[in-house]
Motif scaffolding. Sequence first.
Motif, PDB file in Angstrom:
ATOM      1  N   VAL A  46      43.046 -44.007 -46.707  1.00 61.40           N
ATOM      2  CA  VAL A  46      44.405 -44.564 -46.676  1.00 61.40           C
ATOM      3  C   VAL A  46      44.383 -46.090 -46.726  1.00 61.40           C
ATOM      4  CG1 VAL A  46      46.505 -44.769 -45.277  1.00 61.40           C
ATOM      5  CG2 VAL A  46      45.322 -42.570 -45.423  1.00 61.40           C
ATOM      6  N   ILE A  47      43.506 -46.705 -45.950  1.00 65.23           N
ATOM      7  CA  ILE A  47      43.457 -48.164 -45.910  1.00 65.23           C
ATOM      8  C   ILE A  47      42.998 -48.718 -47.254  1.00 65.23           C
ATOM      9  CG2 ILE A  47      42.317 -50.135 -44.818  1.00 65.23           C
ATOM     10  CD1 ILE A  47      42.261 -48.471 -42.225  1.00 65.23           C
ATOM     11  N   GLU A  48      42.041 -48.027 -47.902  1.00 66.40           N
ATOM     12  CA  GLU A  48      41.562 -48.468 -49.222  1.00 66.40           C
ATOM     13  C   GLU A  48      42.679 -48.420 -50.262  1.00 66.40           C
ATOM     14  OE1 GLU A  48      39.963 -46.580 -47.161  1.00 66.40           O
ATOM     15  OE2 GLU A  48      38.214 -47.845 -46.747  1.00 66.40           O
ATOM     16  N   LYS A  78      44.090 -52.463 -52.249  1.00 71.43           N
ATOM     17  CA  LYS A  78      43.468 -52.289 -53.566  1.00 71.43           C
ATOM     18  C   LYS A  78      42.817 -53.595 -54.027  1.00 71.43           C
ATOM     19  CE  LYS A  78      46.907 -48.847 -54.972  1.00 71.43           C
ATOM     20  NZ  LYS A  78      47.999 -48.533 -55.935  1.00 71.43           N
ATOM     21  N   PRO A  79      41.527 -53.557 -54.371  1.00 62.71           N
ATOM     22  CA  PRO A  79      40.815 -54.789 -54.760  1.00 62.71           C
ATOM     23  C   PRO A  79      41.409 -55.498 -55.972  1.00 62.71           C
ATOM     24  CG  PRO A  79      39.271 -52.997 -54.311  1.00 62.71           C
ATOM     25  CD  PRO A  79      40.634 -52.380 -54.326  1.00 62.71           C
ATOM     26  N   ASP A  80      42.063 -54.744 -56.868  1.00 65.96           N
ATOM     27  CA  ASP A  80      42.600 -55.366 -58.084  1.00 65.96           C
ATOM     28  C   ASP A  80      43.908 -56.108 -57.838  1.00 65.96           C
ATOM     29  OD1 ASP A  80      40.472 -54.334 -59.468  1.00 65.96           O
ATOM     30  OD2 ASP A  80      41.547 -52.538 -60.141  1.00 65.96           O
ATOM     31  N   ASP A  81      44.538 -55.899 -56.691  1.00 66.92           N
ATOM     32  CA  ASP A  81      45.815 -56.556 -56.399  1.00 66.92           C
ATOM     33  C   ASP A  81      45.583 -57.976 -55.886  1.00 66.92           C
ATOM     34  OD1 ASP A  81      47.272 -54.362 -57.140  1.00 66.92           O
ATOM     35  OD2 ASP A  81      47.480 -53.559 -55.118  1.00 66.92           O
ATOM     36  N   HIS A  91      55.487 -67.211 -48.463  1.00 67.05           N
ATOM     37  CA  HIS A  91      54.741 -65.974 -48.231  1.00 67.05           C
ATOM     38  C   HIS A  91      53.673 -66.171 -47.148  1.00 67.05           C
ATOM     39  CE1 HIS A  91      56.488 -63.360 -51.213  1.00 67.05           C
ATOM     40  NE2 HIS A  91      56.321 -64.252 -52.195  1.00 67.05           N
ATOM     41  N   LEU A  92      53.034 -67.325 -47.152  1.00 67.34           N
ATOM     42  CA  LEU A  92      52.010 -67.594 -46.144  1.00 67.34           C
ATOM     43  C   LEU A  92      52.635 -67.693 -44.752  1.00 67.34           C
ATOM     44  CD1 LEU A  92      49.042 -68.121 -45.562  1.00 67.34           C
ATOM     45  CD2 LEU A  92      49.471 -70.573 -45.936  1.00 67.34           C
ATOM     46  N   ARG A  93      53.799 -68.356 -44.665  1.00 70.88           N
ATOM     47  CA  ARG A  93      54.495 -68.433 -43.366  1.00 70.88           C
ATOM     48  C   ARG A  93      54.890 -67.044 -42.886  1.00 70.88           C
ATOM     49  NH1 ARG A  93      56.861 -73.043 -45.764  1.00 70.88           N
ATOM     50  NH2 ARG A  93      58.726 -71.826 -46.328  1.00 70.88           N
ATOM     51  N   GLU A  94      55.358 -66.222 -43.809  1.00 68.30           N
ATOM     52  CA  GLU A  94      55.740 -64.850 -43.451  1.00 68.30           C
ATOM     53  C   GLU A  94      54.518 -64.077 -42.967  1.00 68.30           C
ATOM     54  OE1 GLU A  94      57.966 -61.223 -43.104  1.00 68.30           O
ATOM     55  OE2 GLU A  94      58.359 -63.372 -42.907  1.00 68.30           O
ATOM     56  N   PHE A  95      53.373 -64.284 -43.620  1.00 66.17           N
ATOM     57  CA  PHE A  95      52.144 -63.598 -43.215  1.00 66.17           C
ATOM     58  C   PHE A  95      51.751 -64.006 -41.794  1.00 66.17           C
ATOM     59  CE2 PHE A  95      47.448 -63.591 -42.941  1.00 66.17           C
ATOM     60  CZ  PHE A  95      47.235 -62.224 -43.061  1.00 66.17           C
ATOM     61  N   ARG A 154      47.829 -57.842 -50.837  1.00 69.34           N
ATOM     62  CA  ARG A 154      46.966 -56.965 -50.033  1.00 69.34           C
ATOM     63  C   ARG A 154      47.096 -57.318 -48.547  1.00 69.34           C
ATOM     64  NH1 ARG A 154      41.241 -57.953 -52.658  1.00 69.34           N
ATOM     65  NH2 ARG A 154      40.580 -56.497 -51.013  1.00 69.34           N
ATOM     66  N   ALA A 155      47.055 -58.610 -48.241  1.00 67.75           N
ATOM     67  CA  ALA A 155      47.100 -59.036 -46.840  1.00 67.75           C
ATOM     68  C   ALA A 155      48.434 -58.677 -46.192  1.00 67.75           C
ATOM     69  CB  ALA A 155      46.846 -60.542 -46.751  1.00 67.75           C
ATOM     70  N   ILE A 156      49.531 -58.935 -46.907  1.00 66.11           N
ATOM     71  CA  ILE A 156      50.856 -58.634 -46.347  1.00 66.11           C
ATOM     72  C   ILE A 156      51.053 -57.139 -46.188  1.00 66.11           C
ATOM     73  CG2 ILE A 156      53.331 -58.723 -46.835  1.00 66.11           C
ATOM     74  CD1 ILE A 156      52.909 -61.534 -47.958  1.00 66.11           C
ATOM     75  N   ARG A 157      50.590 -56.344 -47.167  1.00 65.11           N
ATOM     76  CA  ARG A 157      50.696 -54.885 -47.054  1.00 65.11           C
ATOM     77  C   ARG A 157      49.927 -54.378 -45.841  1.00 65.11           C
ATOM     78  NH1 ARG A 157      50.207 -53.576 -53.072  1.00 65.11           N
ATOM     79  NH2 ARG A 157      47.985 -53.473 -52.612  1.00 65.11           N
ATOM     80  N   LEU A 158      48.729 -54.902 -45.631  1.00 66.12           N
ATOM     81  CA  LEU A 158      47.894 -54.464 -44.503  1.00 66.12           C
ATOM     82  C   LEU A 158      48.536 -54.810 -43.161  1.00 66.12           C
ATOM     83  CD1 LEU A 158      44.266 -55.322 -45.667  1.00 66.12           C
ATOM     84  CD2 LEU A 158      45.091 -53.069 -44.950  1.00 66.12           C
ATOM     85  N   ILE A 159      49.038 -56.034 -43.056  1.00 65.78           N
ATOM     86  CA  ILE A 159      49.620 -56.437 -41.777  1.00 65.78           C
ATOM     87  C   ILE A 159      50.897 -55.657 -41.487  1.00 65.78           C
ATOM     88  CG2 ILE A 159      51.068 -58.368 -42.551  1.00 65.78           C
ATOM     89  CD1 ILE A 159      48.765 -58.328 -39.476  1.00 65.78           C
ATOM     90  N   LYS A 160      51.663 -55.349 -42.519  1.00 66.16           N
ATOM     91  CA  LYS A 160      52.860 -54.524 -42.324  1.00 66.16           C
ATOM     92  C   LYS A 160      52.468 -53.102 -41.925  1.00 66.16           C
ATOM     93  CE  LYS A 160      56.245 -56.926 -45.218  1.00 66.16           C
ATOM     94  NZ  LYS A 160      57.130 -56.846 -46.415  1.00 66.16           N
ATOM     95  N   PHE A 161      51.376 -52.604 -42.464  1.00 65.01           N
ATOM     96  CA  PHE A 161      50.874 -51.284 -42.095  1.00 65.01           C
ATOM     97  C   PHE A 161      50.499 -51.257 -40.609  1.00 65.01           C
ATOM     98  CE2 PHE A 161      47.177 -48.167 -42.208  1.00 65.01           C
ATOM     99  CZ  PHE A 161      47.987 -47.036 -42.257  1.00 65.01           C
ATOM    100  N   CYS A 162      49.877 -52.341 -40.137  1.00 64.11           N
ATOM    101  CA  CYS A 162      49.504 -52.428 -38.721  1.00 64.11           C
ATOM    102  C   CYS A 162      50.734 -52.398 -37.812  1.00 64.11           C
ATOM    103  CB  CYS A 162      48.717 -53.716 -38.455  1.00 64.11           C
ATOM    104  SG  CYS A 162      47.059 -53.721 -39.168  1.00 64.11           S
ATOM    105  N   GLY A 163      51.823 -52.992 -38.277  1.00 63.88           N
ATOM    106  CA  GLY A 163      53.024 -53.056 -37.445  1.00 63.88           C
ATOM    107  C   GLY A 163      54.068 -52.014 -37.764  1.00 63.88           C
TER     108      GLY A 163
END
Length: 565
Positions: A485-487, A491-494, A551-555, A499-508
């Motif tokens: 699921v995390i992979e 996705k490495p091609d994105d 986007h960086l501030r949002e991250f 990728r970072a924002i998707r992951l952090i949103k997944f955590c929360g």
Amino acid sequence: MSNPRVSFEVQVLEDKHWVVTQFMADEGQAKAFAESLLQKGNHAAVRVVKDWQRLDGSHSETVVLEKTGEVKNQGPDLALGAISDAPICRELGDFYLPEARQTIGRLVRKYLDELQVTPSELLHSGAELKRFGDKGNLLFSAIDRVATLQAAATGEESKARRDFLSKAWDDILARARAFAAKKPPLCKSFAEIMAEVAKGGEHAGYATQSLMAIRLLDVRSYQAKIDILLAWAAEPQAATALEFIDLFIADTLLSAQLIQDLLGYQANLGAALTQLCDLAEGKASPAKFSPEATFSALNALFAKGCLPQSKAVLLARVMRELGGANPLSRNEPKQETEVFTRLAHRLVGHRGVLAQGAAAEALLHRVTRIHAHLGTVTASQAIDLMLRLLSDKVLKVQYLLALAQSNLALGMTDALAELIIARVNETEHIDKWVPLRLPPPERMAALAGLNAALVACQILAPEARAELGGKVDDVLATYLLAEEVIEKIDKPDDPLAMRAIRLIKFCGSGVLIEGRSLNLARARVIEHLKQPQFEEKFLASVPEPGKAEAHLREFHRLLVQTGFR
């Protein structure tokens, strides 16, 4: 000269029970009053009971007069409704609380519906209070019924509770009359009400409710009252005072007739109860013959969470009907079990049980009644029948956890705890817990919700809660690894920013459990953060350079929000 330790109760026979209608200090006056009641033809029998208080504080009662008579035509049936308990009011303010108002609404429902008056309107209007007090022996019968129930619950003597309730009634009436004596205006808008309250001179909450009652008593239709309340709720001035609007809407929703009108056409009781659940959560659509505008506006307020008292009233009705004897599918008895199954799955969800212990208990009563043809159905058999009916393991355990919060659980905590432990321990794969057909986020959220319910379960020992919660966490973590699921999220091609924002949103997102499963996702975020020149790479990966800094501030905001430091 009368003896202060002797009093005389004038009682009338109502619904095969003697109820007190008057207290007097003189025996002759009490007998004369009883005779006058009998001659009016309102009662089948009257009696006078002498109450003598001993030196030790106990009471001795003796019947000094008892006569029967012929009851004449009484007009509308205003008999008291059935109640099995009543909240214990100790102070005047307690009579205005939700539990007390709901008890009034059930006890004198026929009277209130006859006049289209709600409990709060009654409590805040001197004229309506006097009208009710003058309605034969209705007031004294209500006081006697409540006093008897309260005395049984507290161990006090019924007479002491009757005296307290009678005094409270006088105080409520005096307070309402004092407010009316100031000649308050009839305010049409909520803004006018707030402006009038701002002038001071009275407790703001009481003044607000009294002014609202004046306007609502000006119309004698429950739906018209609801429409006025909904219009008030839409005013900007009501934004900080929605609890008052909720209070009056809750009282209005105590009427069964209004509920029927709001629901419109429903195929059966089961469908009606499902619609009430949907409305209470703000998820309903108006049915055929329902007042569409009123229903939709009410549903919108429920969806915003603005009506907690009203939600409690609707769900309490659902639980009473579900646990009662009325068939869920009267016209098609063969569909009773099917209708019940649909309703059970509406109440028991992957995120928890709507109305928690009350729903679990009502469902158990209904399943017992449905299977009454089997003979005596024990509690353990009824629980087994409920578990067989629910479609997956998460629902079964959520039901058991809700049942653990009910009154029924008091005598079976050990057995319930053993059952919960056994159910959790017997399954390790997610497919056994949640159906494969559900979307992955919903499957993960179901396990996360179950974990939260397990670690909060009070009938389990702390170490058992931690162990069972950990087992569910292991199931979710295994799923994340097996399905990659995390992979799939990272996705490495994105672009790195995506990728970072998707992951952090997944955590929360709330679909992960604090433990192994959340740590797996957090580890991937940390892996990104530790790479050299992370921020430069993040900014460079944003397709629109002008938005890179935003986007960086949002991250970084999401990092703090999800517990990263």
